[in-house]
Design a protein around this motif. Structure first.
Motif, short mmCIF file in Angstrom:
data_model
loop_
_atom_site.label_atom_id
_atom_site.label_comp_id
_atom_site.label_asym_id
_atom_site.label_seq_id
_atom_site.Cartn_x
_atom_site.Cartn_y
_atom_site.Cartn_z
N LEU A 36 3.73 54.20 59.36
CA LEU A 36 4.06 53.01 58.57
C LEU A 36 3.66 51.73 59.29
N SER A 37 3.86 51.71 60.61
CA SER A 37 3.49 50.52 61.38
C SER A 37 1.99 50.31 61.36
N LYS A 38 1.24 51.40 61.53
CA LYS A 38 -0.22 51.31 61.56
C LYS A 38 -0.79 50.92 60.19
N ALA A 39 -0.32 51.57 59.14
CA ALA A 39 -0.90 51.36 57.81
C ALA A 39 -0.38 50.11 57.10
N HIS A 40 0.88 49.73 57.38
CA HIS A 40 1.49 48.66 56.58
C HIS A 40 2.20 47.58 57.40
N ASP A 41 2.12 47.68 58.73
CA ASP A 41 2.86 46.76 59.61
C ASP A 41 4.33 46.74 59.21
N LEU A 42 4.87 47.95 59.01
CA LEU A 42 6.22 48.12 58.48
C LEU A 42 6.99 49.12 59.35
N PRO A 43 7.91 48.63 60.18
CA PRO A 43 8.71 49.57 60.98
C PRO A 43 9.57 50.48 60.09
N VAL A 44 9.90 51.64 60.57
CA VAL A 44 10.67 52.59 59.79
C VAL A 44 12.04 52.02 59.41
N SER A 45 12.63 51.16 60.23
CA SER A 45 13.93 50.55 59.88
C SER A 45 13.79 49.67 58.63
N TRP A 46 12.68 48.97 58.52
CA TRP A 46 12.44 48.16 57.32
C TRP A 46 12.28 49.07 56.12
N PHE A 47 11.53 50.15 56.31
CA PHE A 47 11.31 51.10 55.22
C PHE A 47 12.63 51.67 54.73
N GLU A 48 13.54 51.98 55.66
CA GLU A 48 14.82 52.56 55.26
C GLU A 48 15.59 51.59 54.35
N VAL A 49 15.64 50.33 54.71
CA VAL A 49 16.31 49.34 53.87
C VAL A 49 15.60 49.23 52.52
N MET A 50 14.27 49.20 52.55
CA MET A 50 13.51 49.11 51.31
C MET A 50 13.74 50.33 50.42
N LEU A 51 13.91 51.51 51.02
CA LEU A 51 14.17 52.74 50.26
C LEU A 51 15.45 52.60 49.45
N TRP A 52 16.51 52.10 50.08
CA TRP A 52 17.77 51.92 49.36
C TRP A 52 17.63 50.86 48.28
N LEU A 53 16.92 49.79 48.57
CA LEU A 53 16.73 48.74 47.57
C LEU A 53 15.88 49.23 46.40
N ALA A 54 14.82 49.97 46.69
CA ALA A 54 13.94 50.47 45.64
C ALA A 54 14.64 51.52 44.78
N SER A 55 15.63 52.21 45.35
CA SER A 55 16.33 53.27 44.62
C SER A 55 17.39 52.73 43.67
N SER A 56 17.73 51.45 43.80
CA SER A 56 18.78 50.87 42.97
C SER A 56 18.18 50.01 41.86
N PRO A 57 18.63 50.21 40.62
CA PRO A 57 18.11 49.38 39.53
C PRO A 57 18.62 47.94 39.59
N ASP A 58 19.72 47.73 40.33
CA ASP A 58 20.33 46.41 40.42
C ASP A 58 20.27 45.91 41.86
N PRO A 59 20.41 44.60 42.07
CA PRO A 59 20.51 44.09 43.44
C PRO A 59 21.66 44.78 44.17
N LEU A 112 4.63 47.10 48.07
CA LEU A 112 4.49 47.59 49.44
C LEU A 112 5.32 48.85 49.66
N PHE A 113 6.52 48.90 49.08
CA PHE A 113 7.34 50.11 49.22
C PHE A 113 6.61 51.31 48.64
N ASP A 114 6.03 51.17 47.45
CA ASP A 114 5.31 52.29 46.83
C ASP A 114 4.16 52.77 47.72
N GLU A 115 3.42 51.83 48.28
CA GLU A 115 2.31 52.20 49.18
C GLU A 115 2.84 52.88 50.45
N ALA A 116 3.89 52.30 51.02
CA ALA A 116 4.47 52.86 52.25
C ALA A 116 5.09 54.23 51.99
N ASP A 117 5.71 54.41 50.83
CA ASP A 117 6.32 55.70 50.50
C ASP A 117 5.24 56.77 50.38
#
Length: 153
Positions: A36-59, A112-117
Motif C-alpha cells: 500500500l505504501s509503494k503503490a498508493h503512499d498509504l500506510p496500512v493504519s490509514w487503510f484500516e481507518v478507510m476500511l471502516w469508513l468505506a464500510s459504513s453508509p453513514d458518517p 483511493l480506498f477502492d484502488e488500495a483495496d
C-alpha cells in the motif's frame, strides 16, 4: 551438539496456535503495508481507518472509529488528520451529539480506498486467500469473532 528447530509436535497445540496467529498477523500486515505504501503512499493504519469508513453508509462518529480499529484513539485522530489533509476524509459536527464529530470519506477517499483495496487483495491472494478454502476462511473468521468478543476478558 547441533542446534535444531523445535517441531510442531514438540510444542503444545495452544502455544503453536498462538504463535501462528502472531506470525500471520505480523507477516501479512507488513506485506500489505509495503504494497500500500509503494503503490498508493498509504500506510496500512490509514487503510484500516478507510476500511471502516468505506464500510459504513453513514458518517462514522470518531469515538466509534477508536473502538472499531486496532489503533488507539489518539492514533485514529492523527490518521484522520492526515486523511483530511490529503483531501481523503472530512470531519463534520455530529447532528446527534454536539460534542462529537463524524468522519466520512470524500469522493477522492472512496476512489483511493477502492484502488488500495484492490492492491491489498492482490498482495494477499498468493499468500493467504489463494491458499485457503472457504472452510478455512470461515474457521478463521469464527476464531477471530470469539477472540474479539472476549477482548476485555
Amino acid at each position: 551438539m547441533a542446534k535444531r528447530k523445535l517441531t510442531q509436535a514438540e510444542m503444545p497445540v495452544a502455544d503453536h496456535a498462538f504463535y501462528g496467529l502472531v506470525w500471520a498477523g505480523t507477516v501479512l500486515t507488513e506485506r500489505v503495508d509495503r504494497a500500500l505504501s509503494k503503490a498508493h503512499d498509504l500506510p496500512v493504519s490509514w487503510f484500516e481507518v478507510m476500511l471502516w469508513l468505506a464500510s459504513s453508509p453513514d458518517p462514522v462518529p470518531a469515538s466509534v472509529l477508536g473502538n472499531s480499529t486496532m489503533l488507539s484513539r489518539s492514533q485514529v485522530s492523527r490518521v484522520v488528520d492526515a486523511l483530511q489533509s490529503r483531501g481523503l476524509a472530512t470531519r463534520t459536527p455530529s447532528a446527534r451529539d454536539a460534542r462529537s464529530v463524524e468522519v466520512s470519506l470524500t469522493p477522492d477517499g472512496h476512489r483511493l480506498f477502492d484502488e488500495a483495496d484492490a492492491t491489498r487483495r492482490a498482495c494477499l491472494a498468493p499468500v493467504f486467500t489463494d491458499l485457503l478454502d472457504q472452510e478455512d476462511l470461515e474457521a478463521l473468521s469464527t476464531v477471530w469473532r470469539k477472540l474479539k468478543a472476549n477482548k476485555e476478558g
